[in-house]
Design a protein around this motif. Structure first.
Motif, PDB file in Angstrom:
ATOM      1  N   THR A 171     126.616  99.419  32.903  1.00  0.00           N
ATOM      2  CA  THR A 171     125.540  99.025  33.804  1.00  0.00           C
ATOM      3  C   THR A 171     125.712  97.542  34.118  1.00  0.00           C
ATOM      4  O   THR A 171     126.656  96.903  33.671  1.00  0.00           O
ATOM      5  CB  THR A 171     124.164  99.279  33.166  1.00  0.00           C
ATOM      6  OG1 THR A 171     123.947  98.334  32.095  1.00  0.00           O
ATOM      7  CG2 THR A 171     124.072 100.690  32.605  1.00  0.00           C
ATOM      8  N   SER A 190     118.162  99.868  32.321  1.00  0.00           N
ATOM      9  CA  SER A 190     118.947  98.676  32.044  1.00  0.00           C
ATOM     10  C   SER A 190     118.198  97.439  32.523  1.00  0.00           C
ATOM     11  O   SER A 190     117.300  97.523  33.374  1.00  0.00           O
ATOM     12  CB  SER A 190     120.313  98.771  32.741  1.00  0.00           C
ATOM     13  OG  SER A 190     121.016  97.544  32.679  1.00  0.00           O
ATOM     14  N   ASP A 192     119.418  95.444  34.415  1.00  0.00           N
ATOM     15  CA  ASP A 192     119.829  95.212  35.803  1.00  0.00           C
ATOM     16  C   ASP A 192     118.816  95.805  36.785  1.00  0.00           C
ATOM     17  O   ASP A 192     119.095  95.910  37.979  1.00  0.00           O
ATOM     18  CB  ASP A 192     121.232  95.759  36.067  1.00  0.00           C
ATOM     19  CG  ASP A 192     121.310  97.285  35.979  1.00  0.00           C
ATOM     20  OD1 ASP A 192     120.267  97.938  35.759  1.00  0.00           O
ATOM     21  OD2 ASP A 192     122.429  97.828  36.125  1.00  0.00           O
ATOM     22  N   LYS A 194     117.691  98.875  36.927  1.00  0.00           N
ATOM     23  CA  LYS A 194     117.976 100.232  37.388  1.00  0.00           C
ATOM     24  C   LYS A 194     117.766 101.286  36.304  1.00  0.00           C
ATOM     25  O   LYS A 194     117.972 101.024  35.110  1.00  0.00           O
ATOM     26  CB  LYS A 194     119.425 100.316  37.880  1.00  0.00           C
ATOM     27  CG  LYS A 194     119.714  99.472  39.110  1.00  0.00           C
ATOM     28  CD  LYS A 194     121.174  99.570  39.516  1.00  0.00           C
ATOM     29  CE  LYS A 194     121.481  98.710  40.733  1.00  0.00           C
ATOM     30  NZ  LYS A 194     122.920  98.777  41.105  1.00  0.00           N
ATOM     31  N   TYR A 196     119.367 104.923  35.355  1.00  0.00           N
ATOM     32  CA  TYR A 196     120.586 105.677  35.623  1.00  0.00           C
ATOM     33  C   TYR A 196     120.446 107.122  35.143  1.00  0.00           C
ATOM     34  O   TYR A 196     119.835 107.377  34.090  1.00  0.00           O
ATOM     35  CB  TYR A 196     121.781 105.041  34.903  1.00  0.00           C
ATOM     36  CG  TYR A 196     122.173 103.686  35.439  1.00  0.00           C
ATOM     37  CD1 TYR A 196     123.112 103.572  36.462  1.00  0.00           C
ATOM     38  CD2 TYR A 196     121.607 102.525  34.935  1.00  0.00           C
ATOM     39  CE1 TYR A 196     123.483 102.324  36.957  1.00  0.00           C
ATOM     40  CE2 TYR A 196     121.967 101.280  35.422  1.00  0.00           C
ATOM     41  CZ  TYR A 196     122.906 101.184  36.431  1.00  0.00           C
ATOM     42  OH  TYR A 196     123.267  99.956  36.924  1.00  0.00           O
ATOM     43  N   LYS A 205     128.238 109.128  37.076  1.00  0.00           N
ATOM     44  CA  LYS A 205     126.885 108.824  37.531  1.00  0.00           C
ATOM     45  C   LYS A 205     126.407 109.852  38.539  1.00  0.00           C
ATOM     46  O   LYS A 205     127.046 110.087  39.556  1.00  0.00           O
ATOM     47  CB  LYS A 205     126.840 107.423  38.149  1.00  0.00           C
ATOM     48  CG  LYS A 205     125.449 106.978  38.579  1.00  0.00           C
ATOM     49  CD  LYS A 205     125.440 105.546  39.064  1.00  0.00           C
ATOM     50  CE  LYS A 205     126.245 105.388  40.350  1.00  0.00           C
ATOM     51  NZ  LYS A 205     126.203 104.006  40.863  1.00  0.00           N
ATOM     52  N   GLU A 208     121.339 106.503  40.692  1.00  0.00           N
ATOM     53  CA  GLU A 208     120.663 105.342  40.132  1.00  0.00           C
ATOM     54  C   GLU A 208     119.487 105.004  41.009  1.00  0.00           C
ATOM     55  O   GLU A 208     119.484 105.277  42.212  1.00  0.00           O
ATOM     56  CB  GLU A 208     121.606 104.137  40.025  1.00  0.00           C
ATOM     57  CG  GLU A 208     122.097 103.623  41.374  1.00  0.00           C
ATOM     58  CD  GLU A 208     123.053 102.449  41.227  1.00  0.00           C
ATOM     59  OE1 GLU A 208     122.857 101.440  41.938  1.00  0.00           O
ATOM     60  OE2 GLU A 208     123.997 102.550  40.421  1.00  0.00           O
ATOM     61  N   GLU A 210     116.762 101.711  41.734  1.00  0.00           N
ATOM     62  CA  GLU A 210     116.520 100.304  41.450  1.00  0.00           C
ATOM     63  C   GLU A 210     115.057  99.937  41.604  1.00  0.00           C
ATOM     64  O   GLU A 210     114.430 100.252  42.627  1.00  0.00           O
ATOM     65  CB  GLU A 210     117.369  99.411  42.355  1.00  0.00           C
ATOM     66  CG  GLU A 210     117.291  97.935  41.988  1.00  0.00           C
ATOM     67  CD  GLU A 210     118.333  97.087  42.692  1.00  0.00           C
ATOM     68  OE1 GLU A 210     118.464  95.903  42.339  1.00  0.00           O
ATOM     69  OE2 GLU A 210     119.026  97.621  43.594  1.00  0.00           O
TER      70      GLU A 210
END
Length: 371
Positions: A171, A190, A192, A194, A196, A205, A208, A210
């Motif tokens: 990630t 995560s 970040d 996002k 997943y 994957k 995802e 966000e």
């Protein structure tokens, strides 16, 4: 927006510093953790704040055994540049995962541990021998594979017995979230921003999604939807198959804990001190319970009620159908760890490193010895 961004960075840094100071193996220092308990066949497994994997008989509350995690020669890089050479123990933040005779926990030193309940023999392995970043979330086991996220930003799938790596997925930032498995899909958040959805077989994957904040919370999957809270103050409901947006609900602060579902109602605890009861299908607010203290511990369902503990250590029973909030007891000890439930019993691991069994109907409490 700039002020909120600065406050977010400061709070994250505060949390990271707290983790490092609590867990570095400096001389005379005792690592701390917030492991919840896991019950299997009359035994509760929990990571103590002394860095031990502890087994407790839930019938009489006796401690069956306590095994310290094997300490490496050095804790490694860490979240903020590293710790001093290791001495005696390893902090445990995630709740144990149990598969047959094996119990799995992640260590703050970046190792995954597998311990036999019958022999207490253990095996351990660094997830990332180069970085050795901490494991904050707990592992999960499904189909002979252990899945776990690391602060190095990777999701790992390990063969259950050998702990050999089967696959890994990167990630964009550190992972504190505990993965959730539903069918052939792994869901994990995560830093970040996002969430997943990954194929459990090969780590590819699926999709995802966000958000506008880091995700440390563990997702909940229910009726083909996945629910997850973010540091952007929203709880999201997404299609589990494709990540399609369904609805979101805004609270007053971060969502840290995993939501729970009861009678088609999502109960989502928040650091604003409230638990929000939402219609699982459309996100409409049904009830709002003010606990008067932040809630970082994940609620559970026991005795046909939702049980939740505030950081102040007060345990409540909630019922959104009747809009009733009743206090079961005040432990007088800080609670960060997720709750565990077995029938009508709820298990609370507190900041005093005490394990309490609470009867979800009467509020009667027993204190178990885990030291």
């Amino acid at each position: 927006m700039m002020v909120r961004h600065k406050n977010f960075i400061l709070l994250v840094l505060f949390l990271l510093v707290g983790l490092v100071l609590a867990s570095c193996q400096t001389t005379g220092a005792i690592p701390r953790g917030w492991s919840g308990g896991t019950v299997a066949d009359g035994t509760l497994f929990v990571g103590s704040m002394e860095g031990k994997l502890v087994a407790v008989n839930t019938q009489d509350g006796s401690r069956l055994w306590a095994e310290p995690l094997k300490v490496s020669e050095q804790t490694g890089g860490g979240l903020l540049g590293g710790c001093a050479p290791a001495s005696t123990s390893v902090a445990i933040y995630g709740s144990p995962a149990v598969a047959g005779d094996l119990i799995f926990v992640g260590g703050y030193n970046g190792k995954i541990y597998a311990t036999s309940a019958s022999t207490r023999l253990s095996k351990d392995k660094y997830l990332n021998d180069r970085k050795r970043e901490p494991i904050i979330g707990g592992p999960v086991v499904a189909g002979g594979t252990v899945y776990v996220g690391s602060a190095d930003g990777w999701v790992y799938a390990l063969e259950m017995v050998s702990l050999n790596e089967q696959w890994k997925f990167e990630t964009g930032d550190k992972i504190w979230s505990t993965p959730v498995i539903e069918g052939d899909t792994l869901f994990i958040g995560s830093f970040d921003n996002k969430l997943y959805a990954l194929n459990t077989t090969n780590g590819s994957k699926y999709w995802e999604f966000e958000t506008e904040g880091a995700i440390a919370a563990t997702p909940l999957v229910y009726n083909n939807l996945v629910y997850v809270g973010s540091f952007d103050r929203y709880l999201y409901a997404l299609g589990a198959a494709d990540g399609s947006f369904k609805w979101k609900f805004m609270a007053g602060n971060w969502f840290w804990s995993e939501p729970v579902v009861h009678d088609d109602i999502i109960y989502a605890a928040n650091l604003d001190g409230k638990v929000y009861a939402l219609n699982a299908e459309n996100g409409e607010k049904i009830a709002e319970f003010d606990l008067g203290s932040p809630v970082s511990s994940s609620p559970v369902v026991a005795a046909d009620s939702v049980i939740v503990a505030s950081e102040a250590g007060i345990v409540y029973k909630l019922d959104a159908r009747t809009n009733r909030q009743s206090q079961l007891l005040d432990l007088g000890e800080k609670v960060d760890a997720p709750l565990a439930a077995d029938g009508d019993k709820v298990y609370v691991h507190t900041g005093a490193d005490a394990l309490h069994e609470v009867d979800a109907q009467s509020g009667a409490v027993r204190k178990f010895n885990i030291k």
